[in-house]
Design a protein around this motif. Structure first.
Motif, PDB file in Angstrom:
ATOM      1  N   ARG A   8      48.256  53.442  42.336  1.00 42.81           N
ATOM      2  CA  ARG A   8      47.118  52.969  41.541  1.00 42.81           C
ATOM      3  C   ARG A   8      47.570  52.141  40.341  1.00 42.81           C
ATOM      4  NH1 ARG A   8      45.092  57.431  43.773  1.00 42.81           N
ATOM      5  NH2 ARG A   8      45.702  58.962  42.219  1.00 42.81           N
ATOM      6  N   SER A   9      48.689  52.509  39.733  1.00 44.65           N
ATOM      7  CA  SER A   9      49.207  51.720  38.608  1.00 44.65           C
ATOM      8  C   SER A   9      49.569  50.313  39.061  1.00 44.65           C
ATOM      9  CB  SER A   9      50.440  52.395  37.994  1.00 44.65           C
ATOM     10  OG  SER A   9      50.081  53.625  37.424  1.00 44.65           O
ATOM     11  N   ALA A  10      50.236  50.193  40.192  1.00 45.34           N
ATOM     12  CA  ALA A  10      50.606  48.880  40.723  1.00 45.34           C
ATOM     13  C   ALA A  10      49.364  48.090  41.103  1.00 45.34           C
ATOM     14  CB  ALA A  10      51.540  49.036  41.924  1.00 45.34           C
ATOM     15  N   LEU A  11      48.414  48.739  41.745  1.00 46.73           N
ATOM     16  CA  LEU A  11      47.173  48.071  42.146  1.00 46.73           C
ATOM     17  C   LEU A  11      46.429  47.534  40.933  1.00 46.73           C
ATOM     18  CD1 LEU A  11      45.038  47.301  44.265  1.00 46.73           C
ATOM     19  CD2 LEU A  11      44.105  49.617  44.003  1.00 46.73           C
ATOM     20  N   THR A  12      46.311  48.338  39.898  1.00 45.93           N
ATOM     21  CA  THR A  12      45.618  47.908  38.683  1.00 45.93           C
ATOM     22  C   THR A  12      46.294  46.688  38.072  1.00 45.93           C
ATOM     23  OG1 THR A  12      44.812  50.137  38.244  1.00 45.93           O
ATOM     24  CG2 THR A  12      44.919  48.630  36.361  1.00 45.93           C
ATOM     25  N   ALA A  13      47.613  46.691  38.022  1.00 41.84           N
ATOM     26  CA  ALA A  13      48.347  45.558  37.454  1.00 41.84           C
ATOM     27  C   ALA A  13      48.095  44.281  38.258  1.00 41.84           C
ATOM     28  CB  ALA A  13      49.840  45.873  37.397  1.00 41.84           C
ATOM     29  N   VAL A  14      48.087  44.403  39.572  1.00 42.02           N
ATOM     30  CA  VAL A  14      47.834  43.229  40.419  1.00 42.02           C
ATOM     31  C   VAL A  14      46.402  42.745  40.243  1.00 42.02           C
ATOM     32  CG1 VAL A  14      47.632  42.435  42.809  1.00 42.02           C
ATOM     33  CG2 VAL A  14      49.627  43.757  42.107  1.00 42.02           C
ATOM     34  N   GLU A  15      45.445  43.660  40.265  1.00 41.40           N
ATOM     35  CA  GLU A  15      44.044  43.259  40.124  1.00 41.40           C
ATOM     36  C   GLU A  15      43.788  42.563  38.789  1.00 41.40           C
ATOM     37  OE1 GLU A  15      41.935  46.914  40.924  1.00 41.40           O
ATOM     38  OE2 GLU A  15      41.689  46.382  43.038  1.00 41.40           O
ATOM     39  N   GLN A  16      44.441  43.021  37.737  1.00 44.66           N
ATOM     40  CA  GLN A  16      44.266  42.395  36.424  1.00 44.66           C
ATOM     41  C   GLN A  16      44.873  40.996  36.379  1.00 44.66           C
ATOM     42  OE1 GLN A  16      45.908  45.362  33.767  1.00 44.66           O
ATOM     43  NE2 GLN A  16      43.988  46.500  33.693  1.00 44.66           N
ATOM     44  N   ALA A  17      45.860  40.732  37.213  1.00 43.81           N
ATOM     45  CA  ALA A  17      46.514  39.425  37.225  1.00 43.81           C
ATOM     46  C   ALA A  17      45.834  38.425  38.150  1.00 43.81           C
ATOM     47  CB  ALA A  17      47.984  39.599  37.622  1.00 43.81           C
ATOM     48  N   LEU A  18      44.865  38.864  38.950  1.00 46.39           N
ATOM     49  CA  LEU A  18      44.195  37.965  39.890  1.00 46.39           C
ATOM     50  C   LEU A  18      43.332  36.936  39.155  1.00 46.39           C
ATOM     51  CD1 LEU A  18      42.978  40.447  42.659  1.00 46.39           C
ATOM     52  CD2 LEU A  18      44.717  38.657  42.912  1.00 46.39           C
ATOM     53  N   PRO A  19      43.301  35.707  39.656  1.00 48.90           N
ATOM     54  CA  PRO A  19      42.470  34.683  39.037  1.00 48.90           C
ATOM     55  C   PRO A  19      40.997  34.728  39.475  1.00 48.90           C
ATOM     56  CG  PRO A  19      43.727  33.730  40.828  1.00 48.90           C
ATOM     57  CD  PRO A  19      44.169  35.173  40.697  1.00 48.90           C
ATOM     58  N   ARG A  20      40.679  35.598  40.440  1.00 50.12           N
ATOM     59  CA  ARG A  20      39.293  35.745  40.911  1.00 50.12           C
ATOM     60  C   ARG A  20      39.065  37.233  41.211  1.00 50.12           C
ATOM     61  NH1 ARG A  20      41.958  32.588  44.528  1.00 50.12           N
ATOM     62  NH2 ARG A  20      40.813  30.799  43.806  1.00 50.12           N
ATOM     63  N   PRO A  21      37.822  37.643  41.400  1.00 48.12           N
ATOM     64  CA  PRO A  21      37.527  39.062  41.638  1.00 48.12           C
ATOM     65  C   PRO A  21      38.298  39.626  42.846  1.00 48.12           C
ATOM     66  CG  PRO A  21      35.503  37.860  41.198  1.00 48.12           C
ATOM     67  CD  PRO A  21      36.593  36.831  41.347  1.00 48.12           C
ATOM     68  N   ALA A  22      38.748  40.857  42.706  1.00 50.42           N
ATOM     69  CA  ALA A  22      39.536  41.504  43.758  1.00 50.42           C
ATOM     70  C   ALA A  22      38.784  41.539  45.083  1.00 50.42           C
ATOM     71  CB  ALA A  22      39.932  42.915  43.334  1.00 50.42           C
ATOM     72  N   GLY A  23      37.479  41.755  45.051  1.00 46.49           N
ATOM     73  CA  GLY A  23      36.694  41.804  46.284  1.00 46.49           C
ATOM     74  C   GLY A  23      36.743  40.503  47.064  1.00 46.49           C
ATOM     75  N   GLU A  24      36.729  39.387  46.351  1.00 43.99           N
ATOM     76  CA  GLU A  24      36.822  38.080  47.017  1.00 43.99           C
ATOM     77  C   GLU A  24      38.184  37.915  47.688  1.00 43.99           C
ATOM     78  OE1 GLU A  24      35.934  34.722  44.521  1.00 43.99           O
ATOM     79  OE2 GLU A  24      34.109  35.660  43.742  1.00 43.99           O
TER      80      GLU A  24
END
Length: 140
Positions: A103-119
């Motif tokens: 979950r820590s790794a996932l959160t870090a990646v999601e925060q670095a995404l340039p668009r919503p994670a769902g997209e």
């Protein structure tokens, strides 16, 4: 696009292997444990399809997880020649521990995404479907 997918896959595995270090699982193990956790029980054939792996690879993987005491094989209710795979209490416990690191790794990646994670997830699912369709049409 396929080469970018390969590079992304390698980077994701490296990130997860690093994040999961010390948990007792690597990225591939965590993925398999997650599928087992979600499904409750799964047949080796279904696991092979999910992993996009040959049955021999899945068989070797299952043997290793059984030896760890994290997975057990239970008789298949509809096919006496087959079995289903399920996590043991010890397997669920190690998955829980690894999940906190994941979950820590996932959160870090999601925060670095340039668009919503769902997209991004939907685009990846679409790509997976297209690769599967291309592979199905490439039976020589």
């Amino acid at each position: 696009m396929l080469f970018d997918t390969w590079l992304t896959s390698r980077a994701a595995i490296a990130l997860l292997d690093g994040a999961l270090a010390g948990s007792g699982l690597d990225a591939e193990d965590f993925a398999v444990y997650s599928v087992l956790r979600q499904s409750g029980e799964i047949s080796p054939g279904d696991l092979a399809r999910w992993m996009s792996a040959p049955a021999t690879t899945v068989s070797s993987h299952v043997k290793r997880l059984v030896a760890r005491g994290h997975v057990r094989q239970v008789p298949h209710p509809d096919d006496r020649r087959s079995y289903r795979i399920t996590l043991t209490d010890a397997g669920r416990e190690v998955h829980d521990t690894a999940g906190r690191h994941f979950r820590s790794a996932l959160t870090a990646v999601e925060q670095a995404l340039p668009r919503p994670a769902g997209e991004v997830q939907q685009a990846l699912r679409d790509l997976h479907t297209a690769i599967g369709a291309a592979g199905a049409g490439d039976k020589r």
